[in-house]
Design an enzyme around this catalytic site. Structure first.
Site, mmCIF file in Angstrom:
data_model
loop_
_atom_site.group_PDB
_atom_site.id
_atom_site.type_symbol
_atom_site.label_atom_id
_atom_site.label_comp_id
_atom_site.label_asym_id
_atom_site.label_seq_id
_atom_site.Cartn_x
_atom_site.Cartn_y
_atom_site.Cartn_z
ATOM 1 N N GLU A 336 0.837 -1.200 0.000
ATOM 2 C CA GLU A 336 0.000 0.000 0.000
ATOM 3 C C GLU A 336 0.870 1.248 0.000
ATOM 4 O O GLU A 336 1.716 1.421 0.883
ATOM 5 C CB GLU A 336 -0.896 0.033 1.239
ATOM 6 C CG GLU A 336 -1.975 -1.030 1.270
ATOM 7 C CD GLU A 336 -2.838 -0.943 2.517
ATOM 8 O OE1 GLU A 336 -3.998 -1.359 2.449
ATOM 9 O OE2 GLU A 336 -2.346 -0.460 3.560
ATOM 10 N N CYS A 337 0.681 2.110 -0.955
ATOM 11 C CA CYS A 337 1.296 3.436 -0.996
ATOM 12 C C CYS A 337 2.818 3.359 -0.845
ATOM 13 O O CYS A 337 3.516 3.074 -1.813
ATOM 14 C CB CYS A 337 0.663 4.331 0.066
ATOM 15 S SG CYS A 337 0.902 6.099 -0.231
#
Length: 478
Positions: A336-337
Site C-alpha cells: 500500500e502506498c
C-alpha cells in the site's frame, strides 16, 4: 460515556489537547481507550505511545456506520475512560451520493465528519477554539457551533493559544452569556511543538525527545483543565472483560509485516483481522534486517515514508533481493502506498536523487510538491489477489509521489468518493500475486478481503516453493 475532541476548524490544537488529556490520565495509571475519526495513521501512533493501547479509527467511508458503532462499543468497554479525537472542523465531512443506501442512514449531512460520529454514537463534544486572534467574537463562534445542529451536545469549550491573563479575561467575559462551560485553558505553549513534514506530523519512532514531550503534555493536562467536570464525561459506566481469542482451525501461515521507520501506516483492525482469520504476523524491518523472516508465506508492506529513508533501503540490497525473489516465486504480497513505492525499480526523492528499490514493478516513484489527497471509490478491473473483478471498494489516498509508468493491467478504475469525477486507472496486478496500490483500505467492513489474502498465503504454504531460499542462513548483521 465518552467524549469527542472537536475543532472549530483544522489546526486549532485538537491533537495537542487530546494528547494532553491522554498523557495525564495515563500518567495517573488510568486505563484509557482512544479513537480517531477519519483515515489518519500518525495521530493514532501518538495515542498508542501514550496509552499503551492501540487507537482505533472510526471512519464510515472506509467501513460503514454499523462498523463504526461495533468498533466503538467493542473497545470502549474494555477501559475505564474513553476519548475520541475528531477530524478537521466539527462539521467538515463529505457527500454521500456514491455510497449504497444500505451503508448510510438517510438524511445524514457532512458524512464522516466529527459531528456525524458524535450523533451516530450519541456522545458529547468538547470544542477546541484557537483564540490567538479572538476576544469578544469567541461567543459568536461558540453560539454558532452549539446552535447549528441541535442534535450535537457541546459539553464545553477549550480556549487554546490564549495570550495573557487580560486576553483570558476578555474571552471569559464574552462567554458569560452562554450556558457552555470553559473546560480548559491553554496558554501559548511555544515550548511544546510536535515536528511535522510533507505528510503531517513526524511519526513517534523518529522523535528522540518524545518522552520529554509527553511529560510536558501530561503537565498541561493536569494543570489546564477542569477535571471535576471533565472526568465524568470520559468515564465508562460499564467495563467488560475482553473475550478470549478463538483458536484457529487451520494451519497458521506466517505473514511478514514490514514495520519500522519507513513502513508504519497500518490500521490496527486490519492486523487484528489477519490474526483472527488464522495468520501469524511476523514484524520485521526492511531497513535493518538482513533477510526475510523464516518460513513466511506472505508479505504486507504498509504505507509510510520510504522516500525519507530511501538511501538506507537502497543500501540494504540483500533484503531487497530476498523480497524480489519471494515475489517472483509467487508469494502473495500486499503493498500500500509506501509499500508500492518500495516495490518499484527506483524512488526519486525530494532532491531529485534516485535510489534503487526492489524492482518487481517496472516503474519509478517520483516525489514532487503536489499532494494527492482524498477518499476514493474504486472498481476492480480484473480479479486480483484481494478483490474480484467488478467489486467496488472505498479507500483513501495521501501521498506526494507519482509513478512514471502506469500499469498495463491496472487494478482499479477510480473516482472521487463524493462525486463521479474520474480519477484514472491505478494499481498493479502483475504478477498476479501482487496487490500494489496507492489506495489505503480498511478491511473492517470487508472481511472477505483479508480472508482471501490469508487463504492465498495458506495455499502458498502448502506449495512451499521458496522454502529452501528463505531458510538459507541469514545474512550477517552489519
Amino acid at each position: 460515556m465518552a467524549l469527542i475532541i472537536a475543532g472549530e476548524r483544522s489546526g486549532v490544537g485538537k491533537t495537542t489537547v487530546t494528547l494532553a488529556l491522554l498523557s495525564y490520565l495515563s500518567k495517573r495509571g488510568l486505563q484509557v481507550q482512544s479513537f480517531k475519526v477519519g483515515p489518519d495513521y500518525i495521530d493514532p501512533m501518538f495515542h498508542k505511545y501514550v496509552t499503551n493501547r492501540a487507537c482505533r479509527n472510526l471512519d464510515p467511508v472506509l467501513t460503514s456506520e454499523s462498523y463504526v458503532k461495533k468498533c466503538f462499543y467493542k473497545y470502549s468497554r474494555l477501559s475505564e475512560y474513553t476519548l475520541i479525537e475528531g477530524v478537521m472542523g466539527l462539521f467538515d465531512g463529505v457527500k454521500t451520493s456514491p455510497l449504497p443506501l444500505s451503508l448510510v442512514r438517510r438524511g445524514v449531512d457532512n458524512f464522516a465528519s466529527t459531528a456525524h460520529i458524535a450523533k451516530l454514537l450519541n456522545l458529547p463534544v468538547l470544542l477546541v477554539i484557537d483564540c490567538s486572534r479572538l476576544s469578544g467574537s469567541v461567543a459568536a463562534i461558540v453560539h454558532g457551533y452549539s446552535s447549528f445542529d441541535k442534535d450535537i451536545q457541546i459539553a464545553g469549550v477549550v480556549l487554546n493559544r490564549v495570550g495573557s491573563d487580560r486576553h483570558l479575561s476578555l474571552l471569559k467575559n464574552s462567554l458569560q452569556s452562554l450556558p457552555i462551560p470553559i473546560i480548559g485553558v491553554l496558554k501559548r505553549q511555544d515550548n511544546i511543538t510536535i515536528r511535522d513534514r510533507h505528510l503531517g506530523l513526524v511519526p513517534t519512532a523518529e522523535i528522540p525527545e518524545l518522552n520529554q514531550l509527553i511529560d510536558k503534555l501530561a503537565n498541561l493536562g493536569e494543570n489546564c483543565f477542569d477535571w471535576e467536570n471533565l472526568l465524568p464525561l470520559l468515564q465508562n459506566t460499564e467495563i467488560s472483560p475482553p473475550s478470549p481469542p478463538s483458536s484457529p482451525t487451520h494451519s497458521l501461515p506466517k505473514i511478514a509485516v514490514a514495520y519500522d521507520k519507513a513502513f508504519n501506516f497500518y490500521y490496527q483492525d486490519n492486523l487484528d483481522l489477519l490474526q483472527e482469520l488464522g495468520a501469524e504476523l511476523i514484524f520485521w524491518s526492511p531497513l535493518k534486517d538482513k533477510n526475510l523472516p523464516k518460513d513466511i508465506r506472505g508479505m504486507y508492506f504498509g504505507g509510510g515514508f520510504p522516500e525519507v529513508f530511501a538511501q538506507q533501503l537502497a543500501e540494504n540490497n540483500r533484503t531487497r533481493d530476498a523480497v524480489k525473489a519471494a515475489i517472483v516465486s509467487g508469494m502473495p504480497t500486499i503493498a500500500e502506498c509506501g509499500g508500492l513505492m518500495y516495490l518499484c525499480e527506483q524512488i526519486v526523492d525530494m532532491n531529485g536523487k534516485s535510489w534503487e528499490m526492489v524492482g518487481v514493478l517496472p516503474t519509478k516513484s517520483v516525489m514532487d510538491k503536489r499532494l494527492t489527497l482524498g477518499y476514493r471509490r474504486a472498481t476492480a478491473l480484473q480479479d486480483s489477489l484481494l478483490v474480484d473483478a467488478g467489486k467496488t471498494i472505498y479507500g483513501h489516498e495521501f501521498h506526494r509521489s507519482s509513478l512514471i509508468v502506469d500499469s498495463d493491467k491496472p487494478l482499479y478504475q477510480t473516482y472521487r468518493f463524493d462525486c463521479d469525477e474520474f480519477m484514472g486507472k491505478e494499481g498493479w496486478n502483475s504478477p498476479p500475486n501482487i496487490h500494489a496500490s496507492y489506495i489505503h483500505m480498511h478491511w473492517g467492513n470487508s472481511r472477505e478481503i483479508p480472508q482471501k489474502f490469508v487463504d492465498k498465503c495458506r495455499v502458498f504454504d502448502s506449495l512451499g516453493n521458496v522454502k529452501d531460499y528463505l531458510n538459507l542462513t541469514p545474512f550477517p548483521s552489519p
